[in-house]
Design a protein around this motif. Structure first.
Motif, PDB file in Angstrom:
ATOM      1  N   ALA A 357       9.614  -6.223  -9.242  1.00  0.00           N
ATOM      2  CA  ALA A 357       9.527  -5.053  -8.358  1.00  0.00           C
ATOM      3  C   ALA A 357       8.827  -3.885  -9.051  1.00  0.00           C
ATOM      4  O   ALA A 357       8.104  -3.116  -8.415  1.00  0.00           O
ATOM      5  CB  ALA A 357      10.927  -4.633  -7.905  1.00  0.00           C
ATOM      6  N   GLY A 358       9.041  -3.767 -10.356  1.00  0.00           N
ATOM      7  CA  GLY A 358       8.466  -2.636 -11.090  1.00  0.00           C
ATOM      8  C   GLY A 358       7.027  -2.818 -11.510  1.00  0.00           C
ATOM      9  O   GLY A 358       6.375  -1.871 -11.960  1.00  0.00           O
ATOM     10  N   CYS A 359       6.503  -4.034 -11.364  1.00  0.00           N
ATOM     11  CA  CYS A 359       5.135  -4.316 -11.831  1.00  0.00           C
ATOM     12  C   CYS A 359       4.059  -3.640 -10.988  1.00  0.00           C
ATOM     13  O   CYS A 359       2.889  -3.618 -11.397  1.00  0.00           O
ATOM     14  CB  CYS A 359       4.898  -5.822 -11.867  1.00  0.00           C
ATOM     15  N   ALA A 360       4.433  -3.114  -9.832  1.00  0.00           N
ATOM     16  CA  ALA A 360       3.428  -2.445  -8.989  1.00  0.00           C
ATOM     17  C   ALA A 360       2.754  -1.295  -9.734  1.00  0.00           C
ATOM     18  O   ALA A 360       1.542  -1.077  -9.598  1.00  0.00           O
ATOM     19  CB  ALA A 360       4.074  -1.935  -7.706  1.00  0.00           C
ATOM     20  N   ASN A 361       3.528  -0.554 -10.539  1.00  0.00           N
ATOM     21  CA  ASN A 361       2.958   0.549 -11.319  1.00  0.00           C
ATOM     22  C   ASN A 361       1.918   0.032 -12.304  1.00  0.00           C
ATOM     23  O   ASN A 361       0.823   0.586 -12.442  1.00  0.00           O
ATOM     24  CB  ASN A 361       4.081   1.297 -12.051  1.00  0.00           C
ATOM     25  N   LEU A 362       2.240  -1.063 -12.971  1.00  0.00           N
ATOM     26  CA  LEU A 362       1.319  -1.693 -13.915  1.00  0.00           C
ATOM     27  C   LEU A 362       0.045  -2.153 -13.213  1.00  0.00           C
ATOM     28  O   LEU A 362      -1.070  -1.940 -13.706  1.00  0.00           O
ATOM     29  CB  LEU A 362       2.030  -2.874 -14.588  1.00  0.00           C
ATOM     30  N   GLY A 363       0.209  -2.771 -12.044  1.00  0.00           N
ATOM     31  CA  GLY A 363      -0.946  -3.266 -11.298  1.00  0.00           C
ATOM     32  C   GLY A 363      -1.901  -2.155 -10.887  1.00  0.00           C
ATOM     33  O   GLY A 363      -3.131  -2.312 -10.948  1.00  0.00           O
ATOM     34  N   ARG A 364      -1.344  -1.018 -10.487  1.00  0.00           N
ATOM     35  CA  ARG A 364      -2.175   0.133 -10.102  1.00  0.00           C
ATOM     36  C   ARG A 364      -3.016   0.603 -11.284  1.00  0.00           C
ATOM     37  O   ARG A 364      -4.210   0.899 -11.139  1.00  0.00           O
ATOM     38  CB  ARG A 364      -1.263   1.251  -9.599  1.00  0.00           C
ATOM     39  N   HIS A 365      -2.399   0.673 -12.465  1.00  0.00           N
ATOM     40  CA  HIS A 365      -3.133   1.120 -13.652  1.00  0.00           C
ATOM     41  C   HIS A 365      -4.237   0.131 -14.029  1.00  0.00           C
ATOM     42  O   HIS A 365      -5.336   0.548 -14.430  1.00  0.00           O
ATOM     43  CB  HIS A 365      -2.174   1.316 -14.824  1.00  0.00           C
ATOM     44  N   ILE A 366      -3.957  -1.154 -13.921  1.00  0.00           N
ATOM     45  CA  ILE A 366      -4.982  -2.159 -14.231  1.00  0.00           C
ATOM     46  C   ILE A 366      -6.193  -1.966 -13.318  1.00  0.00           C
ATOM     47  O   ILE A 366      -7.346  -1.928 -13.763  1.00  0.00           O
ATOM     48  CB  ILE A 366      -4.421  -3.587 -14.075  1.00  0.00           C
ATOM     49  N   GLU A 367      -5.919  -1.820 -12.034  1.00  0.00           N
ATOM     50  CA  GLU A 367      -6.994  -1.645 -11.053  1.00  0.00           C
ATOM     51  C   GLU A 367      -7.798  -0.376 -11.331  1.00  0.00           C
ATOM     52  O   GLU A 367      -9.029  -0.372 -11.290  1.00  0.00           O
ATOM     53  CB  GLU A 367      -6.377  -1.597  -9.657  1.00  0.00           C
ATOM     54  N   ASN A 368      -7.094   0.713 -11.644  1.00  0.00           N
ATOM     55  CA  ASN A 368      -7.773   1.979 -11.933  1.00  0.00           C
ATOM     56  C   ASN A 368      -8.681   1.865 -13.153  1.00  0.00           C
ATOM     57  O   ASN A 368      -9.823   2.327 -13.149  1.00  0.00           O
ATOM     58  CB  ASN A 368      -6.748   3.092 -12.176  1.00  0.00           C
ATOM     59  N   LEU A 369      -8.155   1.268 -14.215  1.00  0.00           N
ATOM     60  CA  LEU A 369      -8.939   1.168 -15.451  1.00  0.00           C
ATOM     61  C   LEU A 369     -10.164   0.300 -15.255  1.00  0.00           C
ATOM     62  O   LEU A 369     -11.246   0.596 -15.777  1.00  0.00           O
ATOM     63  CB  LEU A 369      -8.052   0.625 -16.576  1.00  0.00           C
ATOM     64  N   LYS A 370     -10.025  -0.773 -14.496  1.00  0.00           N
ATOM     65  CA  LYS A 370     -11.181  -1.636 -14.221  1.00  0.00           C
ATOM     66  C   LYS A 370     -12.261  -0.882 -13.449  1.00  0.00           C
ATOM     67  O   LYS A 370     -13.451  -1.190 -13.576  1.00  0.00           O
ATOM     68  CB  LYS A 370     -10.729  -2.865 -13.427  1.00  0.00           C
ATOM     69  N   SER A 371     -11.843   0.135 -12.676  1.00  0.00           N
ATOM     70  CA  SER A 371     -12.838   0.876 -11.882  1.00  0.00           C
ATOM     71  C   SER A 371     -13.800   1.679 -12.752  1.00  0.00           C
ATOM     72  O   SER A 371     -14.843   2.115 -12.284  1.00  0.00           O
ATOM     73  CB  SER A 371     -12.126   1.806 -10.882  1.00  0.00           C
ATOM     74  N   PHE A 372     -13.450   1.858 -14.041  1.00  0.00           N
ATOM     75  CA  PHE A 372     -14.354   2.520 -14.979  1.00  0.00           C
ATOM     76  C   PHE A 372     -15.330   1.519 -15.606  1.00  0.00           C
ATOM     77  O   PHE A 372     -16.150   1.894 -16.433  1.00  0.00           O
ATOM     78  CB  PHE A 372     -13.568   3.212 -16.089  1.00  0.00           C
ATOM     79  N   GLY A 373     -15.223   0.251 -15.237  1.00  0.00           N
ATOM     80  CA  GLY A 373     -16.131  -0.758 -15.753  1.00  0.00           C
ATOM     81  C   GLY A 373     -15.782  -1.294 -17.122  1.00  0.00           C
ATOM     82  O   GLY A 373     -16.632  -1.851 -17.815  1.00  0.00           O
ATOM     83  N   VAL A 374     -14.507  -1.130 -17.538  1.00  0.00           N
ATOM     84  CA  VAL A 374     -14.092  -1.522 -18.886  1.00  0.00           C
ATOM     85  C   VAL A 374     -13.088  -2.684 -18.812  1.00  0.00           C
ATOM     86  O   VAL A 374     -12.165  -2.636 -17.991  1.00  0.00           O
ATOM     87  CB  VAL A 374     -13.452  -0.324 -19.626  1.00  0.00           C
ATOM     88  N   PRO A 375     -13.226  -3.706 -19.660  1.00  0.00           N
ATOM     89  CA  PRO A 375     -12.241  -4.801 -19.681  1.00  0.00           C
ATOM     90  C   PRO A 375     -10.855  -4.293 -20.083  1.00  0.00           C
ATOM     91  O   PRO A 375     -10.741  -3.401 -20.936  1.00  0.00           O
ATOM     92  CB  PRO A 375     -12.785  -5.767 -20.735  1.00  0.00           C
ATOM     93  N   VAL A 376      -9.808  -4.872 -19.482  1.00  0.00           N
ATOM     94  CA  VAL A 376      -8.434  -4.419 -19.709  1.00  0.00           C
ATOM     95  C   VAL A 376      -7.576  -5.571 -20.234  1.00  0.00           C
ATOM     96  O   VAL A 376      -7.608  -6.680 -19.690  1.00  0.00           O
ATOM     97  CB  VAL A 376      -7.800  -3.873 -18.408  1.00  0.00           C
ATOM     98  N   VAL A 377      -6.811  -5.298 -21.288  1.00  0.00           N
ATOM     99  CA  VAL A 377      -5.800  -6.221 -21.794  1.00  0.00           C
ATOM    100  C   VAL A 377      -4.460  -5.494 -21.738  1.00  0.00           C
ATOM    101  O   VAL A 377      -4.369  -4.327 -22.126  1.00  0.00           O
ATOM    102  CB  VAL A 377      -6.090  -6.641 -23.255  1.00  0.00           C
ATOM    103  N   VAL A 378      -3.424  -6.183 -21.255  1.00  0.00           N
ATOM    104  CA  VAL A 378      -2.091  -5.585 -21.230  1.00  0.00           C
ATOM    105  C   VAL A 378      -1.332  -6.019 -22.485  1.00  0.00           C
ATOM    106  O   VAL A 378      -1.253  -7.211 -22.792  1.00  0.00           O
ATOM    107  CB  VAL A 378      -1.304  -6.006 -19.969  1.00  0.00           C
ATOM    108  N   ALA A 379      -0.806  -5.048 -23.222  1.00  0.00           N
ATOM    109  CA  ALA A 379       0.044  -5.324 -24.379  1.00  0.00           C
ATOM    110  C   ALA A 379       1.500  -5.130 -23.961  1.00  0.00           C
ATOM    111  O   ALA A 379       1.888  -4.024 -23.570  1.00  0.00           O
ATOM    112  CB  ALA A 379      -0.304  -4.392 -25.539  1.00  0.00           C
ATOM    113  N   ILE A 380       2.268  -6.195 -24.002  1.00  0.00           N
ATOM    114  CA  ILE A 380       3.708  -6.081 -23.724  1.00  0.00           C
ATOM    115  C   ILE A 380       4.385  -5.730 -25.040  1.00  0.00           C
ATOM    116  O   ILE A 380       4.531  -6.582 -25.931  1.00  0.00           O
ATOM    117  CB  ILE A 380       4.284  -7.386 -23.148  1.00  0.00           C
TER     118      ILE A 380
END
Length: 558
Positions: A357-380
């Motif tokens: 349920a809480g991953c929606a916040n993470l997903g929004r950030h991933i999408e936003n960062l990709k919009s700058f044209g930069v590859p994204v890796v999530v560090a847990i």
């Protein structure tokens, strides 16, 4: 066996003399200005000699919206830098200096944690090399010269009702937010409303962190607007003739501070602007120097990606000509659970449904960062209470977003625990796939820039701004400031301006309370909601627990 505290781990560090750290980077001893045995400034002359070198790869570390559960952005930055060195890469980290206010208040220090720290931890979190004191002194000099100018005849015709320049102190002190100055009779000047901000909110801090060199610094200081005349024309710092003396006070503070991690890897710790009222990144001069000295530079931006990373991309990179090769987005299972509705007291129990349920916040950030044209890796960022099922839930969610999540145990294991993350980040950065671009051009209107961020990053439906705000923006455009980027000042806890609205809200509005022109720093601050530029101390400040033990060592810093 109980875990050692951060300060206990830092105290046991086997530090190398700072000259050895510098030598590994190719910095001769004569270009290191030592502050004791374990920290030094790097001379401007040496920095100037590097300009023909090729840049290394730039890695930005950012995070989801902060929660009381903790995310560990700085810890991950340090751990990733150590991990890159462990796998054979020549890497440096660049982070901000800590403000005394949060150290003695509630937030604590800013040197990392566990086995991923920068040392000397105590010095970094206290007076360090005096940079913040120099900024406070330079700011205070202008404050004194401004009131002195008014006292001795007010040659510039300043309307004392329109003095913009507030005072600063590097401490949380709510009683100073709004004051009346110059009371006590004719000899003390003309009484007026005044107030204090915390030093990290000073425009001088933002300028120091965006300046290329001392001449650029003086130019920017001179460009600061300190007051307005009755005809509403601006009075600049150079009109008060304070810019030269301020530059003198800041000449040493402009030089980056070299220290080391627990694993003796090099780190620049320099500057520390607020991530709300300013751009929340370490200095341009430190980042650009590190890029000439190392093959990989790991840096961070303040608060969540909707504030820090957005400003890093749209302000720092735009002004400094930088482009990140990869972004590391830090998340924790605990924070996912909090975003999923679990209270802090119940975070220790496994709850995969809340993680999902809480991953929606993470997903929004991933999408936003990709919009700058930069590859994204999530560090847990691993906590000992995380279960395999919870970690897998985050990995599965991130995979669905077209990205990759890697568990990193740097807090517990140092570089051994971050080696897998480091290897993947290096692989992505070296592939050269980044197509970085800011999300708005220079030449659209200031209000359109605000709307772009509100709609594309915050997912708001609209920006609410009254006629006074819109007219002010138009006036600045007429005065030649329309090309500047905008610096959004809003709560760090939510994509919206409501700190209690977690997750990934949509359908909300962004109310603009006021706008402020930082003409020297080169951006327009857009104040949304209730933002404090002078924090207060909590009911039980951390300062109550900080003391010296019988051996003269500091206790209570965290």
């Amino acid at each position: 066996m109980p875990f050692k505290t951060d300060i206990e781990i830092a105290r046991g560090a086997k530090k190398k003399p700072i000259q050895e750290i510098g030598a590994a980077l190719g910095i001769p001893d004569q270009h290191l200005l030592p502050y004791g045995h374990d920290k030094a400034k790097v001379s401007q002359g040496f920095i100037n000699s590097l300009q023909d070198r090729q840049n290394g790869k730039l890695i930005l570390v950012t995070a989801i919206n902060p929660t009381p559960a903790g995310e560990g952005k700085t810890t991950t930055t340090v751990g990733l830098g150590d991990g890159l060195n462990r796998i054979g890469k020549k890497a440096m980290i660049c982070i901000r200096e800590a403000s005394l206010g949060p150290n003695f208040g509630m937030k604590g220090g800013a040197a990392g944690g566990g086995h991923a720290q920068v040392v000397p931890m105590e010095d970094m979190n206290l007076h360090f090399t005096g940079d913040f004191h120099a900024i406070t002194s330079a700011h205070s000099l202008l404050s004194a010269m401004l009131d002195n100018h008014i006292y001795w005849g007010n040659e510039q015709g300043i309307d004392i009702r329109r003095v913009q320049w507030r005072r600063v102190v590097d401490m949380n002190d709510r009683s100073l937010r709004q004051i009346t100055s110059s009371l006590g009779g004719v000899s003390n000047g003309f009484p007026r409303e005044d107030g204090f901000d915390i030093t990290v909110a000073s425009e001088v801090m933002a300028i120091l962190c965006l300046s290329k060199n001392l001449s650029d610094l003086q130019q920017r200081l001179g460009d600061m607007i300190v007051a307005y005349r009755r005809d509403k024309s601006p009075v600049f710092c150079r009109d008060i003739k304070a810019d030269g003396a301020m530059t003198v006070l800041l000449k040493d503070a402009m030089q980056p501070n070299l220290v080391q991690t627990l694993e003796n890897n090099p780190a620049f710790v320099h500057g520390g602007p607020f991530a709300n009222i300013a751009h929340g990144c370490n200095s341009v001069i430190a980042t650009k120097t590190a890029l000439k000295l190392a093959d990989f530079v790991v840096t961070e931006a303040g608060f969540g990606a909707d504030l820090g990373a957005e400003k890093f991309m749209n302000i720092k990179c735009r002004k400094a000509g930088l482009a990140p090769d990869c972004v590391v987005l830090v998340a924790t299972v605990r924070a996912m659970k909090m975003n999923g509705g679990v209270s802090k007291a119940d975070l220790g129990a496994e709850n995969v449904a809340a993680v999902n349920a809480g991953c929606a916040n993470l997903g929004r950030h991933i999408e936003n960062l990709k919009s700058f044209g930069v590859p994204v890796v999530v560090a847990i960022n691993h906590f000992v209470t995380d279960t395999e099922a919870e970690v897998q839930a985050v990995k599965d969610f991130v995979a669905e977003q077209g990205a990759e999540a890697i568990l990193s145990r740097h807090w517990e294991l140092g570089s051994e625990g971050s080696a897998e993350l480091a290897a993947r980040v290096a692989e992505i950065a070296e592939a050269g796939e980044s197509q970085f671009a800011p999300i708005y051009p220079d030449d659209i209107s200031l209000f359109e820039k605000i709307e772009t961020i509100a709609k594309r990053i915050y997912r708001a439906d609209e920006v609410l701004a009254d006629k006074k705000v819109r007219d002010q923006l138009k006036l600045w455009e007429e005065q030649g400031y329309g090309h500047l980027p905008v610096c959004m000042a809003k709560t760090q806890y939510s994509f919206s301006t409501d700190p209690g609205l977690r997750g990934a809200p949509t359908g909300h509005s962004v109310p603009v309370r006021e706008v402020r022109l930082s003409a020297g720093a080169g951006f327009v601050v857009v104040v949304c909601g209730e933002i404090m530029t002078m924090p207060g101390l909590p009911r039980v400040p951390a300062a109550q627990s900080i003391c010296l033990n019988e051996d003269g060592e500091i206790e209570g810093l965290f």
